[in-house]
Write a protein that holds these residues in place. Sequence first.
Motif, PDB file in Angstrom:
ATOM      1  N   LEU A   1      -1.371  11.209   5.599  1.00 60.01           N
ATOM      2  CA  LEU A   1      -2.806  11.244   5.299  1.00 60.01           C
ATOM      3  C   LEU A   1      -3.406  12.578   5.746  1.00 60.01           C
ATOM      4  CD1 LEU A   1      -5.419   9.885   4.340  1.00 60.01           C
ATOM      5  CD2 LEU A   1      -5.643   8.873   6.619  1.00 60.01           C
TER       6      LEU A   1
ATOM      7  N   HIS B   1       0.837  -1.208   0.000  1.00 58.32           N
ATOM      8  CA  HIS B   1       0.000   0.000   0.000  1.00 58.32           C
ATOM      9  C   HIS B   1       0.875   1.262   0.000  1.00 58.32           C
ATOM     10  CE1 HIS B   1      -3.918  -1.818   0.247  1.00 58.32           C
ATOM     11  NE2 HIS B   1      -3.605  -2.529   1.313  1.00 58.32           N
TER      12      HIS B   1
ATOM     13  N   GLU C   1       1.682   9.906  -5.217  1.00 58.70           N
ATOM     14  CA  GLU C   1       2.098  11.199  -4.689  1.00 58.70           C
ATOM     15  C   GLU C   1       3.316  11.758  -5.414  1.00 58.70           C
ATOM     16  OE1 GLU C   1       2.477  13.279  -0.368  1.00 58.70           O
ATOM     17  OE2 GLU C   1       3.318  11.263  -0.533  1.00 58.70           O
TER      18      GLU C   1
ATOM     19  N   ALA D   1       1.017   4.339  -2.654  1.00 62.30           N
ATOM     20  CA  ALA D   1       0.859   5.722  -2.194  1.00 62.30           C
ATOM     21  C   ALA D   1       2.000   6.594  -2.712  1.00 62.30           C
ATOM     22  CB  ALA D   1       0.796   5.764  -0.668  1.00 62.30           C
TER      23      ALA D   1
ATOM     24  N   LEU E   1      -4.725   7.969  -3.426  1.00 63.36           N
ATOM     25  CA  LEU E   1      -3.656   8.310  -2.487  1.00 63.36           C
ATOM     26  C   LEU E   1      -4.173   8.286  -1.054  1.00 63.36           C
ATOM     27  CD1 LEU E   1      -0.840   9.232  -1.748  1.00 63.36           C
ATOM     28  CD2 LEU E   1      -1.460  11.562  -2.394  1.00 63.36           C
TER      29      LEU E   1
ATOM     30  N   HIS F   1      -2.437  15.281   3.349  1.00 62.64           N
ATOM     31  CA  HIS F   1      -3.176  15.120   2.088  1.00 62.64           C
ATOM     32  C   HIS F   1      -4.601  15.648   2.235  1.00 62.64           C
ATOM     33  CE1 HIS F   1      -4.360  13.442  -1.726  1.00 62.64           C
ATOM     34  NE2 HIS F   1      -5.227  12.607  -1.173  1.00 62.64           N
TER      35      HIS F   1
ATOM     36  N   GLN G   1      -4.576   4.615   0.020  1.00 58.94           N
ATOM     37  CA  GLN G   1      -3.313   3.895   0.206  1.00 58.94           C
ATOM     38  C   GLN G   1      -2.575   4.374   1.457  1.00 58.94           C
ATOM     39  OE1 GLN G   1      -2.720   1.267  -1.443  1.00 58.94           O
ATOM     40  NE2 GLN G   1      -4.215   1.533  -3.093  1.00 58.94           N
ATOM     41  N   LEU G   2      -2.642   5.669   1.757  1.00 58.33           N
ATOM     42  CA  LEU G   2      -2.030   6.172   2.989  1.00 58.33           C
ATOM     43  C   LEU G   2      -2.763   5.627   4.216  1.00 58.33           C
ATOM     44  CD1 LEU G   2      -1.387   9.882   1.959  1.00 58.33           C
ATOM     45  CD2 LEU G   2       0.349   8.107   2.318  1.00 58.33           C
TER      46      LEU G   2
END
Length: 928
Positions: A643, A604, A612, A608, A630, A646, A633-634
Amino acid sequence: MISSLPPTNRQIRVFISSTFMDMQEDRNYLVRHIFPQLRKLCYSRCIDWTEVDLRWGITGITEQNAEAKVLPVCLDEIKRCRPYFICLLGERYGWIPKEFPADLVEREKWLKNYKDSKVSVTELEILHGVLNNKEIAKQAFFYFRDPNYVSKFSGEELKNFVDENNTESKAKISELKDRIRKSGLPVHENYKKLEELGNHVLEDFKKVINDSWPEGSQPDPLDREAIDHEAYAHSRKHLYIARPQEYYQKLTDYADSDENRPLVVLGESGSGKSALLANWVAHYQAEPKENHLKALVLQHYIGATLNTNNLAGMLRRLIRECNRQLKLQQDIPSHPELLRNAFFGCLSIANASILRSNENNDQKQGGGYKKIIIVLDALNQLEDCEGVSDFVRLLSDLPKNVRIITSTLPGRLLNEIKERAWIEFNVKPLSVEERKVLAIDLLKKNGKELEDQHIERIAKAQSSANPLFLRVLMDELCIIGDPNKLVKNIDCYLKATSPSELFEIVIGRWEKDYGIEFVGKSLSFLWAARNWLSESEWKDLLGNGETSIACIDWNPFLAVLNPHLIINRGYGINNGCYAFSHEFLRKAIEKKYFVDDAKKKAVHLQIADYYEKHQYQKSLGMTERRTTELAYQLYKSENLERLKAHLADINVFDLLYSKNTKLDYFYYCALLNKNNLDCYSALRISYNRSIDRWGYKEDIEICCRLGEFYSEGGKYDDAQRFMNQAIDECKKEYGEESHRTKDAINDLTKILLNKLDKYPYERDTDIEADKQEALRLSFSIFSGLSSNVDADEPELNDADKKNFSGRHQFRSDREVELIMLINEIEKGMMNAGRVFLICEMREDAINIFRELLGQLKSRLGDNNIRTQECLFMLAKSLQNDEGTRSEAKELLLKSLKLSKYFFGPEHPKTIEILKHLAIISQEEKNNK
């Protein structure tokens, strides 16, 4: 109704043909500088772009070995790429194979004509891709390099640009170029620089894109979803169905009946339920019976396309389809609970419209349809979605002209379906004779045969009763092909007792053929992707971080994997993406490669990092697909600090806090807060930094959504600030009396009401201030509305037309105006009644709730969720007065009945009504 949707193939898959050594720099330039530009343009037009260059990325081997490696793969790839073909030619003719592999000649029988002709691999590609059949090569382009280009080389370096047998090869390449020129296909001659080549390719394919899919040709989101489902259904139609006429008749009998319960198709996974439903829909629509032709059939294959394993997304799509096809006006709320009830309300309204159409013989009402049939495949994939139990409960008593056919697997959801006594229809396991028929049929499609004794043995194996198991087994036997190992291989495969165990054996065979590490990575990346993977993304992930994996290493494995993949060939940001078509394969991959959580997190995190940091993803900017993947996956890699960063980006909020991903955004933020990571403050800072880039309209929408988000999170002061800012901007952009401004004021009133209900005030003066503000806003809503709604021709100003056009694109201005006015008045009345109640203005609250209740009953009927809410609020207003307490009790009992129906007996709304009934009962006892 037979679909009239546009074709689904918005795809450019272009084959790159050239000689090997002399064209490496030219191919690299296209891959690094030109194709990314074309991919980005295609992305903006909802087109999937893939270039296939089997020579790119091959290093450290001779031309002979490279071309020998390419030849068995390239002819199949050229077929997949038609009609798109690029050929680069210099002064080198290329490597000539001494002989062709026997199995290749068997597949491509035209090669027999060239066995002794000394034809190069490059010319074979051109023959197969273009010259043998120019009609299928309508988008073929040739680029000839300037012959003088080679004059700057000498010695060993020159050997890379001309053939060793220069005289004969020079004649062959000259003759080949002449034939290409005479073919009438586009040829660019004598390019001298790489930039010149790049410009030619860029302009040629820009024209292809603009001619085939001009700006504005992108289908709307509703069409895209419908096409995705039809494309999946089409992919299932070629699969084997046992007893088709018997099964079709059972489904048709249900569809034509007056039954008010849904029908559920049962059978073990892999038994062919999806194939049955897809084929039955085609069969039903093709029958020339009038009631079939006038049935609106909506197909929804859960998990078969992106964003379909989401209950809210599914309901939105079905409501929007009913609105469009049946000319309805059902609102689509954002809250999941309201959405479930809106869907059932939509079915009821649709049924009423059809009944009126039948009574009045009016073909315009109800879109001219006589019945609605909704097919929902794989309902079990919604088992973990919030509210799915309520959804099952609501569907258990269907309106007269609505039929729902669904399929599911054993589990909690099926138990609830059985409790509701839905009609059950079982797809039976294959009989031994049916297994024989299917096995022989699968072998014939691959040009193979097996002796009767082997067919008999395979058919008698219990695991072969599952069509998926049998299909995978026969495909494997066809691939292996060594007759000396046939019995041993059959023994090996029949040790598996389920499709999942069979896939474990298949994965082992893939590892032997293509490498343990490569197969493991390829399968793991797709397993870990939430929203599938495009081929470009998949290849990037398997590359070295800067360049993607070479096509020659990737394409053969993709071809083997293809039968076990779903490919989204519809429209939109996820066009051309892949997912596994069987849950059995996913389980086998998880068992083999993910023995602990650490390995899952590592994969994962790799994905990510790709979304990114990879240059291609960064070149796309902030897209919905990139931000969604993204965040997921984070979250799965438990990288919470990244996360938070983001989610706190206002651009990410703009993309994710909407429709299908809103609940995900809430969930991620709640998770961060539990871990002492404050996403709310960081998001506020991000908005303040970005404020200068927004225009009025964008700022309004962002502020409204931020107000809703902060209110739902209990951050009422922030929510008020954002909504006040939205109202100020609405007044500037649309005017004080515009519908958009009134809508924003209603939203702010609701935020204040939630705050007054739930917020722990420290000072009474603050409570009083908020009460007075709520009162002021409520009174302002009614200013001018009454006169507008009574007008013969209410006017819709340009700003409101612009703002509401997307929500009501099938309405006239008059219809849109009335919808907005009614919604504003009803929302305003509900908010005002709640404000009066909180401010202890009980008589005003009672009057406004009575008026609203009469209006809702007249417009929506007694059995409606908004009617239920109004009944409850009116009862609350009446229950404290002894003279009106009996009326309050009667209203609460009506509200309770509706709440149990819409929300269920254990829902908080139902429990609150029961509490108020208990209070009234206690008061009655006290009075006695």
